[in-house]
Write a protein that holds these residues in place. Structure first.
Motif, PDB file in Angstrom:
ATOM      1  N   SER A   1       0.761  -1.167  -0.082  1.00 48.31           N
ATOM      2  CA  SER A   1      -0.030   0.039  -0.042  1.00 48.31           C
ATOM      3  C   SER A   1       0.771   0.954   0.137  1.00 48.31           C
ATOM      4  CB  SER A   1      -0.862  -0.044   1.271  1.00 48.31           C
ATOM      5  OG  SER A   1      -0.118  -0.219   2.303  1.00 48.31           O
ATOM      6  N   GLY A   2       1.873   1.238   0.582  1.00 46.10           N
ATOM      7  CA  GLY A   2       2.700   2.273   0.685  1.00 46.10           C
ATOM      8  C   GLY A   2       2.625   3.270   2.017  1.00 46.10           C
ATOM      9  N   ALA A   3       2.355   2.462   3.062  1.00 47.91           N
ATOM     10  CA  ALA A   3       2.587   2.962   4.407  1.00 47.91           C
ATOM     11  C   ALA A   3       3.757   3.682   4.679  1.00 47.91           C
ATOM     12  CB  ALA A   3       2.262   1.749   5.637  1.00 47.91           C
ATOM     13  N   ILE A   4       3.856   4.919   5.505  1.00 56.04           N
ATOM     14  CA  ILE A   4       5.290   5.581   5.579  1.00 56.04           C
ATOM     15  C   ILE A   4       6.124   4.746   6.260  1.00 56.04           C
ATOM     16  CG2 ILE A   4       4.048   7.994   5.816  1.00 56.04           C
ATOM     17  CD1 ILE A   4       4.189   7.685   9.170  1.00 56.04           C
ATOM     18  N   GLN A   5       5.786   3.845   6.989  1.00 55.50           N
ATOM     19  CA  GLN A   5       7.135   3.114   7.780  1.00 55.50           C
ATOM     20  C   GLN A   5       7.639   2.356   6.362  1.00 55.50           C
ATOM     21  OE1 GLN A   5       3.712   3.000   8.747  1.00 55.50           O
ATOM     22  NE2 GLN A   5       3.831   3.579  10.923  1.00 55.50           N
ATOM     23  N   HIS A   6       6.868   1.875   5.588  1.00 51.13           N
ATOM     24  CA  HIS A   6       7.458   1.179   4.183  1.00 51.13           C
ATOM     25  C   HIS A   6       8.126   2.095   3.510  1.00 51.13           C
ATOM     26  CE1 HIS A   6       8.146  -2.388   1.715  1.00 51.13           C
ATOM     27  NE2 HIS A   6       7.952  -1.540   0.832  1.00 51.13           N
ATOM     28  N   LEU A   7       7.746   3.223   3.190  1.00 55.09           N
ATOM     29  CA  LEU A   7       8.508   4.353   2.462  1.00 55.09           C
ATOM     30  C   LEU A   7       9.840   4.803   2.943  1.00 55.09           C
ATOM     31  CD1 LEU A   7       5.419   6.695   1.328  1.00 55.09           C
ATOM     32  CD2 LEU A   7       6.294   4.339   0.267  1.00 55.09           C
ATOM     33  N   ALA A   8       9.741   4.789   4.172  1.00 51.55           N
ATOM     34  CA  ALA A   8      10.998   5.068   5.022  1.00 51.55           C
ATOM     35  C   ALA A   8      12.297   4.366   4.636  1.00 51.55           C
ATOM     36  CB  ALA A   8      10.716   5.206   6.364  1.00 51.55           C
ATOM     37  N   GLY A   9      11.821   2.863   4.152  1.00 51.84           N
ATOM     38  CA  GLY A   9      13.110   2.070   3.864  1.00 51.84           C
ATOM     39  C   GLY A   9      13.066   1.943   2.514  1.00 51.84           C
ATOM     40  N   MET A  10      12.654   2.708   1.669  1.00 54.56           N
ATOM     41  CA  MET A  10      12.852   2.510   0.056  1.00 54.56           C
ATOM     42  C   MET A  10      12.516   3.813  -0.849  1.00 54.56           C
ATOM     43  SD  MET A  10       9.379   2.595  -0.581  1.00 54.56           S
ATOM     44  CE  MET A  10       9.079   2.469  -2.435  1.00 54.56           C
ATOM     45  N   LYS A  11      12.155   4.854  -0.258  1.00 57.47           N
ATOM     46  CA  LYS A  11      11.788   5.930  -1.058  1.00 57.47           C
ATOM     47  C   LYS A  11      12.748   6.792  -1.769  1.00 57.47           C
ATOM     48  CE  LYS A  11      10.762   9.698   2.265  1.00 57.47           C
ATOM     49  NZ  LYS A  11      11.671   9.245   3.190  1.00 57.47           N
ATOM     50  N   ASP A  12      14.142   6.316  -1.343  1.00 56.86           N
ATOM     51  CA  ASP A  12      15.141   6.890  -2.321  1.00 56.86           C
ATOM     52  C   ASP A  12      15.635   6.059  -3.237  1.00 56.86           C
ATOM     53  OD1 ASP A  12      15.361   8.937  -0.426  1.00 56.86           O
ATOM     54  OD2 ASP A  12      16.791   7.948   1.065  1.00 56.86           O
ATOM     55  N   SER A  13      14.903   5.079  -3.490  1.00 60.10           N
ATOM     56  CA  SER A  13      15.260   3.953  -4.827  1.00 60.10           C
ATOM     57  C   SER A  13      15.026   5.261  -5.901  1.00 60.10           C
ATOM     58  CB  SER A  13      14.176   3.055  -4.919  1.00 60.10           C
ATOM     59  OG  SER A  13      13.919   2.165  -3.661  1.00 60.10           O
ATOM     60  N   LYS A  14      15.938   4.847  -7.040  1.00 59.53           N
ATOM     61  CA  LYS A  14      16.235   5.706  -8.257  1.00 59.53           C
ATOM     62  C   LYS A  14      14.763   5.533  -8.989  1.00 59.53           C
ATOM     63  CE  LYS A  14      20.423   6.254  -7.475  1.00 59.53           C
ATOM     64  NZ  LYS A  14      20.342   5.581  -5.906  1.00 59.53           N
ATOM     65  N   THR A  15      14.223   4.428  -9.173  1.00 50.56           N
ATOM     66  CA  THR A  15      12.968   4.216 -10.074  1.00 50.56           C
ATOM     67  C   THR A  15      12.098   3.362  -9.209  1.00 50.56           C
ATOM     68  OG1 THR A  15      14.120   4.805 -12.117  1.00 50.56           O
ATOM     69  CG2 THR A  15      11.857   3.661 -12.160  1.00 50.56           C
ATOM     70  N   ILE A  16      10.891   3.777  -8.872  1.00 56.05           N
ATOM     71  CA  ILE A  16      10.039   3.073  -7.999  1.00 56.05           C
ATOM     72  C   ILE A  16       8.557   2.467  -9.271  1.00 56.05           C
ATOM     73  CG2 ILE A  16       8.249   2.948  -6.026  1.00 56.05           C
ATOM     74  CD1 ILE A  16      10.386   5.159  -4.782  1.00 56.05           C
ATOM     75  N   ILE A  17       8.606   1.287  -9.014  1.00 56.58           N
ATOM     76  CA  ILE A  17       7.460   0.779  -9.994  1.00 56.58           C
ATOM     77  C   ILE A  17       6.427   0.103  -8.973  1.00 56.58           C
ATOM     78  CG2 ILE A  17       6.929  -0.896 -11.760  1.00 56.58           C
ATOM     79  CD1 ILE A  17       9.706  -0.562 -12.576  1.00 56.58           C
ATOM     80  N   ALA A  18       5.241   0.535  -8.955  1.00 62.06           N
ATOM     81  CA  ALA A  18       4.137   0.119  -8.121  1.00 62.06           C
ATOM     82  C   ALA A  18       3.203  -0.579  -8.916  1.00 62.06           C
ATOM     83  CB  ALA A  18       3.375   1.086  -7.313  1.00 62.06           C
ATOM     84  N   ILE A  19       2.793  -2.027  -8.448  1.00 60.77           N
ATOM     85  CA  ILE A  19       1.436  -2.391  -8.905  1.00 60.77           C
ATOM     86  C   ILE A  19       0.616  -2.835  -7.782  1.00 60.77           C
ATOM     87  CG2 ILE A  19       1.171  -4.918  -9.820  1.00 60.77           C
ATOM     88  CD1 ILE A  19       3.745  -5.202 -10.984  1.00 60.77           C
ATOM     89  N   ASN A  20      -0.636  -2.265  -7.844  1.00 63.67           N
ATOM     90  CA  ASN A  20      -1.693  -2.242  -6.969  1.00 63.67           C
ATOM     91  C   ASN A  20      -2.940  -2.237  -7.868  1.00 63.67           C
ATOM     92  OD1 ASN A  20      -3.317  -1.408  -4.727  1.00 63.67           O
ATOM     93  ND2 ASN A  20      -1.410  -1.412  -3.648  1.00 63.67           N
ATOM     94  N   LYS A  21      -3.654  -2.993  -7.032  1.00 62.93           N
ATOM     95  CA  LYS A  21      -5.398  -2.756  -7.607  1.00 62.93           C
ATOM     96  C   LYS A  21      -6.081  -1.498  -7.516  1.00 62.93           C
ATOM     97  CE  LYS A  21      -7.986  -5.658  -4.416  1.00 62.93           C
ATOM     98  NZ  LYS A  21      -8.706  -6.652  -4.143  1.00 62.93           N
ATOM     99  N   ASP A  22      -5.506  -0.758  -6.277  1.00 59.51           N
ATOM    100  CA  ASP A  22      -6.125   0.431  -5.758  1.00 59.51           C
ATOM    101  C   ASP A  22      -5.482   1.659  -6.363  1.00 59.51           C
ATOM    102  OD1 ASP A  22      -7.346   2.445  -4.290  1.00 59.51           O
ATOM    103  OD2 ASP A  22      -6.535   1.878  -2.572  1.00 59.51           O
ATOM    104  N   GLU A  23      -6.056   2.327  -7.177  1.00 61.47           N
ATOM    105  CA  GLU A  23      -5.441   3.540  -7.969  1.00 61.47           C
ATOM    106  C   GLU A  23      -5.168   4.437  -7.087  1.00 61.47           C
ATOM    107  OE1 GLU A  23      -8.174   4.468 -10.873  1.00 61.47           O
ATOM    108  OE2 GLU A  23      -9.005   6.094  -9.898  1.00 61.47           O
ATOM    109  N   ASP A  24      -5.749   4.449  -5.823  1.00 61.11           N
ATOM    110  CA  ASP A  24      -5.526   5.501  -4.687  1.00 61.11           C
ATOM    111  C   ASP A  24      -4.512   5.150  -3.647  1.00 61.11           C
ATOM    112  OD1 ASP A  24      -7.285   7.283  -5.868  1.00 61.11           O
ATOM    113  OD2 ASP A  24      -8.942   6.235  -4.794  1.00 61.11           O
TER     114      ASP A  24
END
Ligand code: FAD
Length: 310
Positions: free
Chosen positions: A261-284
């Motif tokens: 989903s992209g909870a802040i605690q997950h983002l804290a570990g990966m948001k500096d990745s150069k290119t982020i690709i997300a696959i999710n059924k919820d567009e929001d």
């Protein structure tokens, strides 16, 4: 300013995190290294070749095998008589040793630095990386851990450091003993140094589905495999896969988040990745706010399709 960097190693090779710590330390001045372990001649030789390194202090003996923090910290504290700063990568073991050194020296630890602004001034993340604090220390001896993803790796070759045996009094502190270890073996790249990571979330639904969908995609991309905490807590993926605030901090070239989903605690570990690709059924889903590329769809359909097309 003379800085002592703790060399993280596996008994034969220097771990990559050390190279990031050396780059951070080089911004403070002269870089010395400490190789502590048992039978670590080869590690010391490799360490001496790291670009920009001066002296390599080697403490070779049984008390330093397995990097028991209770034994390494007093050794570092002793060596700090001749150094102005101690730097360790903010890895599990680095974070075990550094606070003990700070306590022994009675100074404040400066944790997880992102940059060196001046000899006494650093930036570091707070609130799970949602704000960056600039901190200044008045301590004469500095104890610092380094967020490895924030610093480039120093070149592993090209240096000509001098190797010197440590004649320290510190040995076995008698506080801990090594009982054993279980190391997960994987042919895939290690998460913190992988160039590509494919991570799976709670949406995978089971350990079987996690491995059936995530592993083949990772194999096609030559990627390391990560997971959200929800996936780890549910037993879909092992603990050492966890990316995030309480897991590993990663910054690969490409990070593929599948059903996360992209909870802040997950983002804290990966948001500096150069290119982020997300696959999710919820567009929001919040993950799309940080994603460079997004695919809205059912992962059980799109991931096998993607893997096949690759
Ligand atoms: P969910 O939030 O449940 O998201 C699942 C996503 O999958 C949803 O967006 C949904 O739309 C999507 N989905 C469902 N079915 C499908 C399908 N068929 N196809 C495509 N998409 C689908 N979390 C971490 O990851 N790392 C940490 O280090 C971490 N540390 C934490 C520390 C603290 C102190 C706390 C309080 C929490 C921490 N968390 C951490 C937990 C974090 O808050 C979230 O609960 C967690 O990241 C959620 O994981 P998830 O995205 O896999 O699951």
């Amino acid at each position: 300013m003379k800085t002592l960097v703790w060399v993280e190693h596996d008994g034969t090779t220097v771990k990559d995190a050390t190279l990031n710590a050396v780059t951070a330390a080089s911004k403070l001045g002269e870089v010395h290294l400490l190789v502590a372990g048992e039978g670590v001649g080869a590690v010391a030789e490799a360490a001496a070749k790291i670009a920009g390194v001066g002296k390599v202090h080697v403490a070779d003996g049984a008390p330093f095998a397995h990097a028991l923090a209770e034994n390494v910290a007093p050794l570092v504290a002793e060596l700090m008589g001749h150094h102005d700063a101690f730097v360790a990568p903010a890895t599990t073991t680095g974070k075990n040793i550094a606070p003990r050194v700070a306590a022994l020296l009675d100074v404040m630890q400066i944790s997880d630095i992102l940059s060196v602004e001046a000899e006494d001034t650093f930036t570091r993340p707070i609130y799970a990386g949602n704000a960056i604090a600039t901190v200044q220390t008045s301590d004469a001896k500095k104890v610092i851990t380094v967020r490895t993803t924030a610093f480039d790796k120093a070149a592993a070759e090209g240096g000509s450091g001098t190797v010197e045996a440590v004649s320290a009094a510190a040995g076995d502190a008698g506080l801990s003993t090594f009982e054993g270890q279980e190391i997960a073996k994987s042919a895939r790249p290690e998460l913190t140094s992988a160039k590509v990571i494919v991570s799976g979330g709670r949406a995978l639904g089971s350990s079987e589905q996690f491995h059936a969908l995530i592993d083949p995609l990772a194999d096609k991309l030559g990627a390391g495999v990560g997971a959200s905490r929800a996936a780890v807590d549910a037993g879909y993926a092992p603990n050492d896969y966890q990316v995030g605030q309480t897991g590993k901090i990663v910054a690969p070239e490409v990070y593929v988040a599948v059903g996360i989903s992209g909870a802040i605690q997950h983002l804290a570990g990966m948001k500096d990745s150069k290119t982020i690709i997300a696959i999710n059924k919820d567009e929001d889903a919040p993950i799309f706010q940080v994603a460079d590329l997004g695919l809205v769809g059912d992962l059980f359909k799109v991931v096998p399709e993607l893997t096949e097309k690759l």
